[in-house]
Design a protein around this motif. Structure first.
Motif, PDB file in Angstrom:
ATOM      1  N   MET A  43     -12.471   2.897  -7.791  1.00  7.85           N
ATOM      2  CA  MET A  43     -11.566   3.747  -8.517  1.00  7.85           C
ATOM      3  C   MET A  43     -11.126   3.028  -9.793  1.00  7.85           C
ATOM      4  O   MET A  43     -11.018   1.813  -9.828  1.00  7.85           O
ATOM      5  N   ALA A  44     -10.884   3.810 -10.826  1.00  2.00           N
ATOM      6  CA  ALA A  44     -10.533   3.231 -12.112  1.00  2.00           C
ATOM      7  C   ALA A  44      -9.192   2.518 -12.062  1.00  2.00           C
ATOM      8  O   ALA A  44      -9.019   1.457 -12.625  1.00  2.00           O
ATOM      9  N   LYS A  45      -8.213   3.093 -11.385  1.00  2.00           N
ATOM     10  CA  LYS A  45      -6.927   2.430 -11.278  1.00  2.00           C
ATOM     11  C   LYS A  45      -6.633   2.090  -9.820  1.00  2.00           C
ATOM     12  O   LYS A  45      -7.194   2.691  -8.908  1.00  2.00           O
ATOM     13  N   ARG A  46      -5.780   1.147  -9.635  1.00  2.00           N
ATOM     14  CA  ARG A  46      -5.416   0.717  -8.296  1.00  2.00           C
ATOM     15  C   ARG A  46      -4.359   1.676  -7.758  1.00  2.00           C
ATOM     16  O   ARG A  46      -3.229   1.690  -8.221  1.00  2.00           O
ATOM     17  N   VAL A  47      -4.713   2.477  -6.760  1.00  2.00           N
ATOM     18  CA  VAL A  47      -3.819   3.507  -6.246  1.00  2.00           C
ATOM     19  C   VAL A  47      -2.874   2.918  -5.204  1.00  2.00           C
ATOM     20  O   VAL A  47      -1.660   3.041  -5.317  1.00  2.00           O
ATOM     21  N   LEU A  48      -3.414   2.298  -4.175  1.00  2.00           N
ATOM     22  CA  LEU A  48      -2.582   1.707  -3.123  1.00  2.00           C
ATOM     23  C   LEU A  48      -2.169   0.310  -3.549  1.00  2.00           C
ATOM     24  O   LEU A  48      -3.009  -0.567  -3.737  1.00  2.00           O
ATOM     25  N   SER A  51       3.352   4.243   5.798  1.00  2.00           N
ATOM     26  CA  SER A  51       3.964   4.278   4.470  1.00  2.00           C
ATOM     27  C   SER A  51       3.298   3.265   3.549  1.00  2.00           C
ATOM     28  O   SER A  51       2.978   2.150   3.973  1.00  2.00           O
ATOM     29  N   PHE A  52       3.120   3.656   2.284  1.00  2.00           N
ATOM     30  CA  PHE A  52       2.520   2.788   1.278  1.00  2.00           C
ATOM     31  C   PHE A  52       3.321   2.873  -0.011  1.00  2.00           C
ATOM     32  O   PHE A  52       3.893   3.913  -0.333  1.00  2.00           O
ATOM     33  N   VAL A  53       3.350   1.771  -0.769  1.00  2.00           N
ATOM     34  CA  VAL A  53       3.811   1.792  -2.148  1.00  2.00           C
ATOM     35  C   VAL A  53       2.559   2.078  -2.973  1.00  2.00           C
ATOM     36  O   VAL A  53       1.548   1.395  -2.832  1.00  2.00           O
ATOM     37  N   VAL A  54       2.636   3.111  -3.823  1.00  2.00           N
ATOM     38  CA  VAL A  54       1.464   3.535  -4.582  1.00  2.00           C
ATOM     39  C   VAL A  54       1.773   3.520  -6.073  1.00  2.00           C
ATOM     40  O   VAL A  54       2.925   3.393  -6.488  1.00  2.00           O
ATOM     41  N   ASP A  55       0.727   3.672  -6.874  1.00  2.00           N
ATOM     42  CA  ASP A  55       0.870   3.740  -8.319  1.00  2.00           C
ATOM     43  C   ASP A  55       1.680   4.980  -8.694  1.00  2.00           C
ATOM     44  O   ASP A  55       1.507   6.045  -8.097  1.00  2.00           O
ATOM     45  N   LYS A  56       2.585   4.845  -9.669  1.00  2.00           N
ATOM     46  CA  LYS A  56       3.465   5.956 -10.037  1.00  2.00           C
ATOM     47  C   LYS A  56       2.716   7.161 -10.587  1.00  2.00           C
ATOM     48  O   LYS A  56       3.179   8.293 -10.464  1.00  2.00           O
ATOM     49  N   THR A  57       1.564   6.940 -11.184  1.00  2.00           N
ATOM     50  CA  THR A  57       0.825   8.053 -11.785  1.00  2.00           C
ATOM     51  C   THR A  57      -0.180   8.685 -10.827  1.00  2.00           C
ATOM     52  O   THR A  57      -0.826   9.663 -11.187  1.00  2.00           O
ATOM     53  N   ALA A  58      -0.315   8.154  -9.616  1.00  2.00           N
ATOM     54  CA  ALA A  58      -1.290   8.682  -8.657  1.00  2.00           C
ATOM     55  C   ALA A  58      -0.775   9.979  -8.041  1.00  2.00           C
ATOM     56  O   ALA A  58       0.409  10.114  -7.757  1.00  2.00           O
TER      57      ALA A  58
END
Length: 98
Positions: free
Chosen positions: A1-6, A26-33
């Motif tokens: 993937m182009a950006k790191r989501v998880l 529960s996960f902390v994810v990228d704000k734009t995902a």
């Protein structure tokens, strides 16, 4: 993937109870995902089937520390949290072999 989501799994008492009772992780994810990208990333990384995803953006907080030198003011940054509901019979082992 182009950006790191998880970014990282979110390990708290509440998330541990959700995992035990309702098969949610529960996960902390990228704000734009978005939810579609989060679902694809979880299924690809952990090889499980995802039923549902709930997301929320938690606001940053001001933090103040009292030290000998005086007040230390800072800010805890905001982040996006995703609660992933797994299919029946699926599970994710976040702790590995402890």
């Amino acid at each position: 993937m182009a950006k790191r989501v998880l970014i990282k799994p979110l390990i708290t008492e509440k998330s541990d109870q959700l995992n035990d009772q309702f098969n949610k992780v529960s996960f902390v994810v990228d704000k734009t995902a978005n939810k579609i990208e989060i679902k694809a990333a979880v299924e690809e990384m952990y090889k499980v089937n995802v039923d549902k995803i709930n997301t929320s953006i938690l606001p940053g907080k001001l933090k103040v520390k009292f030290t000998r030198g005086g007040l230390q003011k800072g800010r805890k940054s905001s982040y996006k949290k995703a609660i992933v509901t797994l299919s029946e019979g699926e599970s994710i082992d976040l702790f590995g072999e402890l």
